[in-house]
Design a protein around this motif. Sequence first.
Motif, PDB file in Angstrom:
ATOM      1  N   ALA A 170      25.371  50.003  54.107  1.00  0.00           N
ATOM      2  CA  ALA A 170      26.017  49.353  55.439  1.00  0.00           C
ATOM      3  C   ALA A 170      25.872  47.963  55.343  1.00  0.00           C
ATOM      4  O   ALA A 170      25.169  47.399  56.162  1.00  0.00           O
ATOM      5  CB  ALA A 170      25.333  50.168  56.506  1.00  0.00           C
ATOM      6  N   ASP A 194      19.157  54.847  57.821  1.00  0.00           N
ATOM      7  CA  ASP A 194      19.298  53.346  58.034  1.00  0.00           C
ATOM      8  C   ASP A 194      18.080  52.777  57.276  1.00  0.00           C
ATOM      9  O   ASP A 194      17.338  51.725  57.467  1.00  0.00           O
ATOM     10  CB  ASP A 194      19.071  53.090  59.450  1.00  0.00           C
ATOM     11  CG  ASP A 194      19.510  51.513  59.880  1.00  0.00           C
ATOM     12  OD1 ASP A 194      20.155  51.002  59.054  1.00  0.00           O
ATOM     13  OD2 ASP A 194      19.414  51.239  60.907  1.00  0.00           O
ATOM     14  N   LYS A 214      31.577  46.658  57.657  1.00  0.00           N
ATOM     15  CA  LYS A 214      30.449  46.651  58.399  1.00  0.00           C
ATOM     16  C   LYS A 214      30.685  45.651  59.368  1.00  0.00           C
ATOM     17  O   LYS A 214      30.418  44.278  58.789  1.00  0.00           O
ATOM     18  CB  LYS A 214      29.489  46.885  57.775  1.00  0.00           C
ATOM     19  CG  LYS A 214      28.027  46.809  58.431  1.00  0.00           C
ATOM     20  CD  LYS A 214      27.950  48.115  59.376  1.00  0.00           C
ATOM     21  CE  LYS A 214      26.468  47.986  60.168  1.00  0.00           C
ATOM     22  NZ  LYS A 214      25.176  47.641  59.602  1.00  0.00           N
ATOM     23  N   HIS A 216      24.175  56.240  56.092  1.00  0.00           N
ATOM     24  CA  HIS A 216      24.079  54.843  56.636  1.00  0.00           C
ATOM     25  C   HIS A 216      22.753  54.248  55.987  1.00  0.00           C
ATOM     26  O   HIS A 216      22.026  54.894  56.652  1.00  0.00           O
ATOM     27  CB  HIS A 216      24.243  54.632  58.154  1.00  0.00           C
ATOM     28  CG  HIS A 216      23.954  53.281  58.871  1.00  0.00           C
ATOM     29  ND1 HIS A 216      24.837  52.518  59.608  1.00  0.00           N
ATOM     30  CD2 HIS A 216      22.909  52.544  58.707  1.00  0.00           C
ATOM     31  CE1 HIS A 216      24.258  51.409  59.479  1.00  0.00           C
ATOM     32  NE2 HIS A 216      23.166  51.310  59.340  1.00  0.00           N
ATOM     33  N   HIS A 220      25.283  54.263  64.657  1.00  0.00           N
ATOM     34  CA  HIS A 220      23.944  54.484  65.484  1.00  0.00           C
ATOM     35  C   HIS A 220      24.529  55.294  66.797  1.00  0.00           C
ATOM     36  O   HIS A 220      23.826  55.994  67.159  1.00  0.00           O
ATOM     37  CB  HIS A 220      23.211  53.363  66.050  1.00  0.00           C
ATOM     38  CG  HIS A 220      22.943  52.523  64.543  1.00  0.00           C
ATOM     39  ND1 HIS A 220      22.330  53.115  63.499  1.00  0.00           N
ATOM     40  CD2 HIS A 220      23.250  51.117  64.119  1.00  0.00           C
ATOM     41  CE1 HIS A 220      22.204  52.028  62.493  1.00  0.00           C
ATOM     42  NE2 HIS A 220      22.576  51.076  62.974  1.00  0.00           N
ATOM     43  N   HIS A 273      20.435  51.044  53.548  1.00  0.00           N
ATOM     44  CA  HIS A 273      20.796  49.904  52.954  1.00  0.00           C
ATOM     45  C   HIS A 273      20.184  49.904  51.720  1.00  0.00           C
ATOM     46  O   HIS A 273      18.897  49.529  51.429  1.00  0.00           O
ATOM     47  CB  HIS A 273      19.978  48.624  53.931  1.00  0.00           C
ATOM     48  CG  HIS A 273      20.720  48.690  55.431  1.00  0.00           C
ATOM     49  ND1 HIS A 273      21.739  47.741  55.561  1.00  0.00           N
ATOM     50  CD2 HIS A 273      20.539  49.231  56.430  1.00  0.00           C
ATOM     51  CE1 HIS A 273      22.108  48.193  56.654  1.00  0.00           C
ATOM     52  NE2 HIS A 273      21.441  48.814  57.638  1.00  0.00           N
TER      53      HIS A 273
HETATM   54 ZN   LIG Z   1      21.741  49.675  59.392  1.00  0.00          ZN
END
Ligand SMILES: [Zn+2]
Length: 538
Positions: A241, A438, A295, A85, A377, A87
Amino acid sequence: MKFFTPLLFLLVLSSCDKQEKVDLLIVNANVYTVDDKFSIADAMAVKEGKIIAIGSSEELKTKYATLKTLDVEGKTILPGLIDAHCHFFGLGLQQQKVDLTGTKSFDEVLQRIVDFQKEKKVSYITGRGWDQNDWEIREFPTKEKLDELFPETPVSIRRIDGHALLANQAAIDLAGVTINTPFSGGDILKKGGKLTGIFIDKPMGLIDSKIPQPSTKEAAQALKDAEKICFDLGLTTVNDAGLSREAIELIDSLQKTGELHIKVYAMVSASPQNLDYYLNNGIIKTDRLHVRSFKFYGDGALGSRGAAMRSPYSDSPGHFGALVNDLETLRTTAKRIADSNFQMNIHAIGDSANHLILQTYKEVLKDKKDRRWKIEHAQIISPEDFKLFDDIIPSIQPTHATSDMYWAEDRVGPDRIKGGYAYKDLLNQYGKVALGTDFPVEKVNPMLTFYAAVARKDLDNYPKGGFQMENALSREETLKGMTIWAAYSNFEENEKGSLEIGKSADFVILDQDIMEIGIEEVPMIHVLETYVNGEKVK
Ligand SMILES: [Zn+2]
């Protein structure tokens, strides 16, 4: 080194024999294969991008001929690391923004913006990474000083978690927002009858929609910048994501022209147009790109009290946070996705968001097998809800635990925090966890994920005994979460995630043995080389 010359000689001599030719032979290695038995090998043969043999150096040297032998002198080799996960495109775009991470005061934030603008002279300043919890005055900043410094140039800077932003008046004017603008699914903060410049969750879209889009050339550069950062740190697959169709098509074209080598598992941003397009056109699978999931956002984040809780926040009486999407719409969409082959991935942080989304998943997946839907998460879980993860994959980010541990208990209190960042409890339910970062919310470096999952401490060795150590993962579990289980969460466990015959030769060479050295040394491990499909990319 003294064995190198005779080795080469031997290979050349015997290569006229009936040995099979391979592209690359790696010998004298400490290979954690991450196969079912978690076995260790010391040599690997690569042909046409795939592993064709794995075993002992002696055996492989006899069997295969090659012009390229790599003696790694006992160094550790792992399967290429996967961030389940992140970006990725966002990381690239962030290279064109003011970096506000680690600022110790709002004045430092202002200084960094001034320095950035002196150099870049952009028409719209964007930035990310401030966190008022790191400042002496732990309150949301207000826009006055930004207005003084930048009366004409729009400025929009996001909080570290991406769930709140501060905009100056120029940006607010550009967005056409006034004190009377209606909003939902978040907050626009006001003080003394005036806007403070803080937008939380959904209303951030009012500001965001007026930020100019990067050109195709800038977007391509962003992807290449992000790829370099990832390869340097040992990542060979990234699960992005939330990508637009445009970004996905750009990635695909750059991969096809050989300008981008990293493998991407794309979670499509779930706009109505994207849902229609991808559900109608079906799954996309190439050698380096896989598009088979959507997502969604369930709620906000804990830091800005946007996460949806079943009871009020412990440090904000009467405040529950909020879902950012209407539950009925989410359920209807989930049914639609359940009838396709696509995977659904929903961001859920608060115990209420997790509860409602788990229930929704269960309802629409009844009678459906092996759909591997994920909760992204899975941060605060009610005790009775853990069992609902029996067939839902927890997609978790260990560095979130060690970033949030200083204040998370303030938000949810001493009881609810026990179900927070509960990675081992989640692993015990599903049998696997997919690990990620993340990034750029957290740092990209996967060694920090490994350290946070196992030690549950920050880099200053705090807290001494580790944070809620009953939820620490073992080194083996952590490595699996970063490789084979992450691959499984992408329906890719037959092609990557472990070093086995027939799989892609995606692997990394480390300067230290991650499974053996002191855990406090793990963050300092360096990736020496990174390979994708047998090709050296670092
Ligand atoms: Zn995220």
